[in-house]
Design a protein around this motif. Structure first.
Motif, mmCIF file in Angstrom:
data_model
loop_
_atom_site.group_PDB
_atom_site.id
_atom_site.type_symbol
_atom_site.label_atom_id
_atom_site.label_comp_id
_atom_site.label_asym_id
_atom_site.label_seq_id
_atom_site.Cartn_x
_atom_site.Cartn_y
_atom_site.Cartn_z
ATOM 1 N N ASP A 1 0.715 -1.322 0.015
ATOM 2 C CA ASP A 1 -0.056 -0.135 0.166
ATOM 3 C C ASP A 1 0.865 1.010 0.000
ATOM 4 O O ASP A 1 0.496 2.157 -0.420
ATOM 5 C CB ASP A 1 -0.905 -0.140 1.138
ATOM 6 C CG ASP A 1 -2.180 -1.069 1.001
ATOM 7 O OD1 ASP A 1 -2.216 -1.431 -0.179
ATOM 8 O OD2 ASP A 1 -2.836 -1.412 2.051
ATOM 9 N N ALA A 2 1.934 1.098 0.780
ATOM 10 C CA ALA A 2 2.810 2.248 0.747
ATOM 11 C C ALA A 2 3.509 2.543 -0.583
ATOM 12 O O ALA A 2 3.676 3.961 -0.785
ATOM 13 C CB ALA A 2 3.939 2.061 1.771
ATOM 14 N N GLU A 3 3.830 1.450 -1.166
ATOM 15 C CA GLU A 3 4.353 1.690 -2.523
ATOM 16 C C GLU A 3 3.344 2.392 -3.625
ATOM 17 O O GLU A 3 3.602 3.245 -4.331
ATOM 18 C CB GLU A 3 5.114 0.533 -3.072
ATOM 19 C CG GLU A 3 5.736 0.517 -4.586
ATOM 20 C CD GLU A 3 6.872 1.301 -4.380
ATOM 21 O OE1 GLU A 3 7.103 2.111 -5.581
ATOM 22 O OE2 GLU A 3 7.461 1.418 -3.690
ATOM 23 N N THR A 4 2.206 1.879 -3.498
ATOM 24 C CA THR A 4 1.018 2.203 -4.439
ATOM 25 C C THR A 4 0.932 3.919 -4.119
ATOM 26 O O THR A 4 0.752 4.731 -4.882
ATOM 27 C CB THR A 4 -0.273 1.640 -4.031
ATOM 28 O OG1 THR A 4 0.113 0.188 -4.339
ATOM 29 C CG2 THR A 4 -1.318 2.085 -5.043
ATOM 30 N N THR A 5 0.773 4.204 -2.843
ATOM 31 C CA THR A 5 0.830 5.773 -2.443
ATOM 32 C C THR A 5 1.629 6.611 -2.731
ATOM 33 O O THR A 5 1.655 7.548 -3.526
ATOM 34 C CB THR A 5 0.712 5.753 -0.981
ATOM 35 O OG1 THR A 5 -0.735 5.063 -0.346
ATOM 36 C CG2 THR A 5 0.200 7.184 -0.480
ATOM 37 N N TYR A 6 3.086 6.190 -2.742
ATOM 38 C CA TYR A 6 4.257 6.749 -3.247
ATOM 39 C C TYR A 6 4.120 7.106 -4.722
ATOM 40 O O TYR A 6 4.634 7.890 -5.357
ATOM 41 C CB TYR A 6 5.630 6.011 -2.895
ATOM 42 C CG TYR A 6 6.825 6.524 -3.195
ATOM 43 C CD1 TYR A 6 7.387 7.387 -2.553
ATOM 44 C CD2 TYR A 6 7.116 6.276 -4.568
ATOM 45 C CE1 TYR A 6 8.552 8.038 -2.860
ATOM 46 C CE2 TYR A 6 8.426 6.717 -4.999
ATOM 47 C CZ TYR A 6 9.019 7.759 -4.212
ATOM 48 O OH TYR A 6 10.136 8.443 -4.536
ATOM 49 N N ARG A 7 3.927 5.992 -5.482
ATOM 50 C CA ARG A 7 3.749 6.100 -6.810
ATOM 51 C C ARG A 7 2.527 6.936 -7.304
ATOM 52 O O ARG A 7 2.806 7.964 -8.371
ATOM 53 C CB ARG A 7 3.620 4.831 -7.712
ATOM 54 C CG ARG A 7 4.779 3.876 -7.260
ATOM 55 C CD ARG A 7 4.774 2.718 -8.264
ATOM 56 N NE ARG A 7 5.983 1.912 -7.983
ATOM 57 C CZ ARG A 7 6.194 1.042 -8.923
ATOM 58 N NH1 ARG A 7 5.714 0.846 -10.030
ATOM 59 N NH2 ARG A 7 7.633 0.312 -8.760
ATOM 60 N N ASP A 8 1.330 6.875 -6.635
ATOM 61 C CA ASP A 8 0.382 7.856 -7.118
ATOM 62 C C ASP A 8 0.663 9.266 -6.788
ATOM 63 O O ASP A 8 0.505 10.180 -7.404
ATOM 64 C CB ASP A 8 -0.857 7.378 -6.113
ATOM 65 C CG ASP A 8 -1.399 6.222 -6.638
ATOM 66 O OD1 ASP A 8 -1.298 5.811 -7.681
ATOM 67 O OD2 ASP A 8 -2.355 5.817 -5.793
ATOM 68 N N ASN A 9 1.436 9.445 -5.689
ATOM 69 C CA ASN A 9 2.095 10.995 -5.390
ATOM 70 C C ASN A 9 2.870 11.334 -6.312
ATOM 71 O O ASN A 9 2.687 12.598 -6.733
ATOM 72 C CB ASN A 9 2.395 11.111 -3.808
ATOM 73 C CG ASN A 9 1.246 10.904 -2.954
ATOM 74 O OD1 ASN A 9 0.099 11.132 -3.197
ATOM 75 N ND2 ASN A 9 1.821 10.546 -1.640
#
Length: 246
Positions: A45-53
């Motif tokens: 989830d953290a990686e997904t959020t990082y990439r979205d940002n």
């Protein structure tokens, strides 16, 4: 030592969000009390959020907005002729998904540019590619491109954006004949595929006279592509510049 190597490998693989989340978990007693699946889900989830940002920041830089603006700050009122239903419709960005155009007219200071940037910002948040251009500067760039042989490449580049914001139609007293050709090329390359926003101090009823310059056929073609099925917002009221809206 093993955890350090794991973190380094995650960074080498450009999994920055996962690397940071992994380090955070190592420092958290609560995280270490969780099961493997839950902890692994957290780093994913953290990686997904990082990439979205990261993607949002890239889209915002690429858009080159004239002013920072957000739909959450939009002033809706009958006096401005800006209905909440219109704002909510534009906020969803379904009009962009449909390739629909947006036209905003109104006197100086009524918030056209600010609103265009606000809806453009919202489009970036939805993952759409956006470019803000002063219409006069874009046409000057295309004039140079016509001379140096890069015209087709420039048109192709402008056609690729999900949303192209063209600001301030009518900023000069006259519209050069070659500019009609350039604008037609741009809108023709985008019609039915991607959305275009056009802002202007002139009401739509005056656009044909301004664009024609003795060539009504080209003006007809431009307006047909810009206005067919478009959402039209006619802003009214006093200037909002003192309120830092535009």
């Amino acid at each position: 030592m093993q955890t350090t190597q794991t973190t380094q490998k995650l960074f080498q693989l450009k999994l920055h969000g996962m690397a940071q989340a992994f380090e955070d978990q190592l420092a958290s007693a609560h995280a270490q009390s969780l099961g493997f699946e839950e902890r692994f889900g957290m780093v994913v989830d953290a990686e997904t959020t990082y990439r979205d940002n990261a993607r949002l920041q890239r889209l915002l830089r690429q858009a080159k907005f004239h002013v920072p603006a957000s739909v959450d700050q939009v002033i809706q009122s009958p006096e401005r002729n800006l209905k909440s239903s219109t704002v909510e419709n534009l906020r969803t960005c379904t009009w962009i998904a449909k390739g629909q155009n947006l036209v905003m007219t109104g006197a100086t200071g009524t918030g056209k540019t600010w609103l265009a940037c606000a809806f453009g910002h919202q489009a970036c948040r939805k993952g759409y590619s956006v470019l803000f251009q002063r219409l006069s500067m874009m046409l000057e760039d295309l004039k140079i491109a016509r001379a140096d042989g890069s015209f087709k490449r420039k048109i192709a580049a402008l056609a690729r954006y999900d949303l192209l914001i063209l600001d301030d139609l009518g900023s000069s007293d006259t519209f050069l004949p070659e500019y009609r050709e350039y604008l037609l090329e741009v809108v023709d390359a985008r019609i039915g595929i991607h959305s275009t926003v056009m802002t202007s101090q002139y009401p739509v009823s005056r656009w044909h006279d301004y664009l024609s310059g003795g060539n009504p056929t080209v003006a007809d073609a431009i307006l047909d592509r810009l206005l067919s099925g478009a959402i039209i917002v006619e802003l009214k009221g006093d200037s909002l510049r003192s309120k830092r809206v535009e």
